[in-house]
Design a protein around this motif. Structure first.
Motif, short mmCIF file in Angstrom:
data_model
loop_
_atom_site.label_atom_id
_atom_site.label_comp_id
_atom_site.label_asym_id
_atom_site.label_seq_id
_atom_site.Cartn_x
_atom_site.Cartn_y
_atom_site.Cartn_z
N TYR A 51 99.56 40.47 -74.88
CA TYR A 51 99.67 39.12 -74.10
C TYR A 51 99.75 38.96 -73.31
O TYR A 51 101.54 38.98 -73.25
CB TYR A 51 99.18 38.40 -75.12
N GLN A 71 101.37 35.97 -70.87
CA GLN A 71 101.16 34.00 -70.62
C GLN A 71 101.84 33.96 -69.42
O GLN A 71 103.19 33.85 -68.93
CB GLN A 71 101.85 33.31 -71.71
N ALA A 91 98.54 28.57 -72.50
CA ALA A 91 98.22 28.91 -73.72
C ALA A 91 97.90 30.95 -73.01
O ALA A 91 97.89 31.61 -72.26
CB ALA A 91 96.95 28.99 -74.05
N PRO A 92 98.27 31.67 -74.13
CA PRO A 92 98.59 33.05 -74.19
C PRO A 92 97.20 33.76 -74.06
O PRO A 92 96.12 33.65 -75.07
CB PRO A 92 99.50 33.96 -75.08
N LEU A 112 94.88 37.37 -74.73
CA LEU A 112 95.04 38.95 -75.10
C LEU A 112 94.45 39.70 -73.63
O LEU A 112 93.30 40.06 -72.97
CB LEU A 112 93.81 38.96 -76.48
N TYR A 115 94.16 45.54 -77.48
CA TYR A 115 94.40 45.14 -78.40
C TYR A 115 94.28 46.95 -78.99
O TYR A 115 93.98 47.74 -78.51
CB TYR A 115 93.92 44.75 -80.04
N TYR A 148 104.01 39.36 -74.18
CA TYR A 148 104.12 39.25 -75.27
C TYR A 148 103.99 41.03 -76.66
O TYR A 148 102.63 40.30 -75.58
CB TYR A 148 104.46 38.32 -76.07
N GLN A 208 102.83 42.00 -79.76
CA GLN A 208 102.78 41.07 -81.14
C GLN A 208 101.86 42.38 -82.43
O GLN A 208 101.12 43.08 -82.46
CB GLN A 208 101.24 40.18 -81.73
N PHE A 211 105.85 38.17 -83.64
CA PHE A 211 105.56 38.93 -81.98
C PHE A 211 107.22 39.50 -81.21
O PHE A 211 108.28 39.25 -81.58
CB PHE A 211 106.07 37.73 -80.92
N LEU A 265 106.82 33.07 -78.34
CA LEU A 265 106.11 32.67 -79.21
C LEU A 265 106.65 32.75 -80.62
O LEU A 265 107.65 34.31 -80.84
CB LEU A 265 104.56 33.29 -78.92
N TYR A 282 99.71 25.92 -81.42
CA TYR A 282 98.58 26.58 -80.49
C TYR A 282 98.07 27.18 -81.50
O TYR A 282 98.21 27.33 -83.26
CB TYR A 282 98.98 27.78 -80.09
N PRO A 293 93.65 41.04 -83.68
CA PRO A 293 94.36 40.37 -83.18
C PRO A 293 93.68 39.13 -82.54
O PRO A 293 92.78 38.49 -82.88
CB PRO A 293 94.69 41.50 -81.59
N LEU A 294 94.44 37.87 -81.59
CA LEU A 294 93.89 37.20 -81.72
C LEU A 294 93.76 37.10 -80.38
O LEU A 294 94.35 37.25 -79.09
CB LEU A 294 95.11 36.05 -81.91
N TRP A 342 92.43 31.02 -77.87
CA TRP A 342 93.60 30.33 -78.42
C TRP A 342 93.05 28.85 -77.65
O TRP A 342 93.09 28.94 -76.59
CB TRP A 342 95.16 30.48 -76.81
N GLY A 343 93.79 27.83 -78.28
CA GLY A 343 93.95 26.10 -77.85
C GLY A 343 94.93 26.38 -76.60
O GLY A 343 95.97 27.38 -76.43
#
Lengths: 107, 125
Positions: free
Chosen positions: A36, A38, A43-44, A46, A49, A87, A89, A98, B45, B95, B111-112, B115-116
């Motif tokens: 990620y 940031q 916000a982070p 993506l 992956y 980061y 994860q 993370f 994070l 978040y 994965p994510l 995000w807000g």
């Protein structure tokens, strides 16, 4: 829990440089790793992956590699918009974890 | 487009409680697992909690287990985080984030992707 060691914590580089960030796991996670980006106050987002698959819209200068316990994020030609914190994860198991983050700053 | 909007943050005294909400839109909320992730001021994070698409399973970080409860209301497209017995070290931007893939199987490995913008929780006397 799976522990992650991300290095370096701070990376000073210039526009056009090739930079590499490492992430090492305390146990094997196959390829269940994401990266990620940031930026301050945001916000982070993506980037990558499955260790090496670029998320849609991410420039091709970003690449990821590795499997098992050792992973790498490479930015082939650093652009001004790439100065940010990165980061790793793992999403192999819960609790998700993370890396500590790598801040890429202007030299 | 996918939107996640957190609310409910604020200043609370140590030992107090707070409930965060995350309003989701732009995707089929009831099909995706959801997470809470936090970030203390100037720090990295920290993953906090996860709930499966149907609420059938929940996972927590050890640092919040027994104090925080994640829940969801699929009829309202909303994710929640009930935070009790708050401590100074819970001070962070919180978040919400969605799973990239709609996972039905036992193993949730995705994965994510969205995000807000985050909501700030400050625990201080």
């Amino acid at each position: 829990a799976i522990w992650m060691t991300q290095s370096p914590s701070l990376l000073s580089a210039s526009t056009g440089d090739r930079v590499t960030i490492s992430c090492r796991m305390s146990q094997g996670i196959s390829s269940y790793l994401a990266w990620y980006q940031q930026k301050p106050g945001k916000a982070p987002e993506l980037l990558i992956y499955a260790a090496s698959t670029l998320q849609s819209g991410v420039p091709s200068r970003f690449s990821g590699s590795g499997s098992g316990t050792d992973f790498t994020l490479t930015i082939s030609c650093l652009q001004s918009e790439d100065f940010a914190t990165y980061y790793c994860q793992q999403y192999y198991s819960f609790p998700r974890t993370f890396g500590q983050g790598t801040k890429v700053e202007i030299k | 487009q996918v939107q996640l909007v957190e609310s409910g943050g604020g200043v609370v005294q140590p030992g107090g409680s707070l409930r965060l909400s995350c309003a989701a839109s732009g995707f089929t909320f009831s099909s995706y697992g959801m997470h809470w992730v936090r970030q203390a001021p100037g720090k990295g994070l920290e993953w906090v909690a996860f709930i499966r698409y149907d609420g059938s399973n929940k996972y927590y970080a050890d640092s919040v287990k027994g104090r925080f409860t994640i829940s969801r209301d699929n009829s309202k497209n909303t994710l929640y985080l009930q935070m009790n017995s708050l401590r100074a070290e819970d001070t962070a931007v919180y978040y919400c984030a969605k799973d990239y893939l709609p996972v039905r199987g036992v193993l949730v490995r995705t994965p994510l992707d969205y995000w807000g913008q985050g909501t700030l929780v400050t625990v201080s006397s």
